[in-house]
Scaffold this active site. Structure first.
Site, PDB file in Angstrom:
ATOM      1  N   ASP A 149       8.328  39.908 -16.536  1.00 24.53           N
ATOM      2  CA  ASP A 149       7.407  40.249 -15.451  1.00 24.53           C
ATOM      3  C   ASP A 149       6.327  39.173 -15.420  1.00 24.53           C
ATOM      4  O   ASP A 149       5.654  38.944 -16.431  1.00 24.53           O
ATOM      5  CB  ASP A 149       6.767  41.622 -15.676  1.00 24.53           C
ATOM      6  CG  ASP A 149       7.777  42.754 -15.631  1.00 24.53           C
ATOM      7  OD1 ASP A 149       8.686  42.711 -14.783  1.00 24.53           O
ATOM      8  OD2 ASP A 149       7.657  43.693 -16.440  1.00 24.53           O
ATOM      9  N   CYS A 154       9.684  43.956 -19.201  1.00 27.97           N
ATOM     10  CA  CYS A 154       9.946  45.355 -18.891  1.00 27.97           C
ATOM     11  C   CYS A 154      10.140  46.147 -20.169  1.00 27.97           C
ATOM     12  O   CYS A 154      10.835  45.709 -21.094  1.00 27.97           O
ATOM     13  CB  CYS A 154      11.176  45.465 -17.988  1.00 27.97           C
ATOM     14  SG  CYS A 154      11.707  47.163 -17.684  1.00 27.97           S
TER      15      CYS A 154
END
Length: 282
Positions: free
Chosen positions: A195, A188
């Protein structure tokens, strides 16, 4: 882009901050972020080298009917890639939760509100589809088609994007192939939280060296960007260094906060966007 969103920066959002969950409808919770800044960083101007969509799946959608009984659904939200703004994911989650104690006459009323609010935030028309609980069984799960790059036994020593690794054999005949990897990981942009994603690359052109492509994709492992920005960076880097005639990049990310984001970018038309089938890790 409206004046109110032109200066929104990721660090000004509620990402990584304590937030109060509002249980009644509040569209002001949505936090748009302009796409332009990150696109300028990769050399993309006003004329986009691609078209596409960001497909969001929201698994935690609930509201009350007029008698106060909770209703649940899964929402699929399609945001066009040429919209001025992305919608920051935590603000999206908070916005969806603001319907939890909101009474609505029916699912059509919810769709109308979602489409109006999300379109205003994105700066372009957004499409919303609801799958109600009695139709959950119709949703299918499949994996991305293509040749798996992860089978390659390679040595990796770099975990930041290195587009100079990418190469294609322009001395040989043009090929058309689809390549996939489940080793895409980025972080992120604001919180640094991981992620996880799978990526599918379909192209027509000089054959791309698969080992170099896999090393390049693994290079996102310590990279901080939003999902949409990573996919656009991959698209631009492959176009710039491998020069295919046709290219599409599609990523399926695992969910966070009840949301998954699945960006698709392409420079050729197949007549439809990719199927929104949930992968095993989603």
């Amino acid at each position: 882009m409206t004046e109110s969103t032109s200066g929104n920066l990721p660090e000004q959002s509620l990402l990584g901050k304590v937030a109060t969950y509002k249980a009644e409808y509040d569209p002001s919770l949505l936090f748009p972020i302009p796409r332009s800044g990150k696109r300028e960083e990769i050399g993309v101007g006003n004329t986009l080298p691609f078209f596409g969509v960001d497909i969001w799946n929201a698994y935690e959608v609930s509201w009350l009917n007029l008698r106060g009984k909770p209703q649940v659904a899964i929402a699929t939200v399609t945001v066009p890639a040429d919209s001025p703004n992305i919608i920051e994911s935590k603000s999206f989650k908070l916005y969806l939760n603001s319907f939890n104690q909101t009474k609505l006459a029916g699912s059509d009323g919810l769709i109308s509100l979602l489409q109006a609010d999300l379109s205003a935030a994105a700066g372009a028309p957004v499409h919303v589809q609801l799958t109600l609980s009695d139709n959950f069984g119709s949703l299918t799960m499949t994996e991305l088609d293509g040749t798996l790059l992860d089978r390659l036994d390679i040595e990796v020593d770099s975990y930041t994007p290195a587009p100079e690794l990418l190469r294609a054999n322009h001395a040989e005949a043009i090929v058309e192939e689809t390549l996939i990897s489940h080793l895409l990981k980025s972080n992120c942009l604001v919180t640094g939280q991981p992620d996880w994603g799978s990526v599918q690359i379909h192209y027509v052109g000089a054959q791309i060296d698969q080992e170099s492509l896999l090393r390049y994709l693994i290079g996102f492992r310590n990279h901080n960007e939003f999902h949409e920005q990573c996919v656009e960076r991959i698209f631009v880097d492959i176009m710039r260094h491998c020069k295919p005639q046709k290219l599409s990049v599609y990523a399926r990310y695992t969910r966070r906060g009840g949301l998954d984001i699945n960006p698709w970018r392409s420079n050729f038309s197949t007549g439809k966007k990719p199927a929104n089938n949930r992968n095993a890790r989603q």
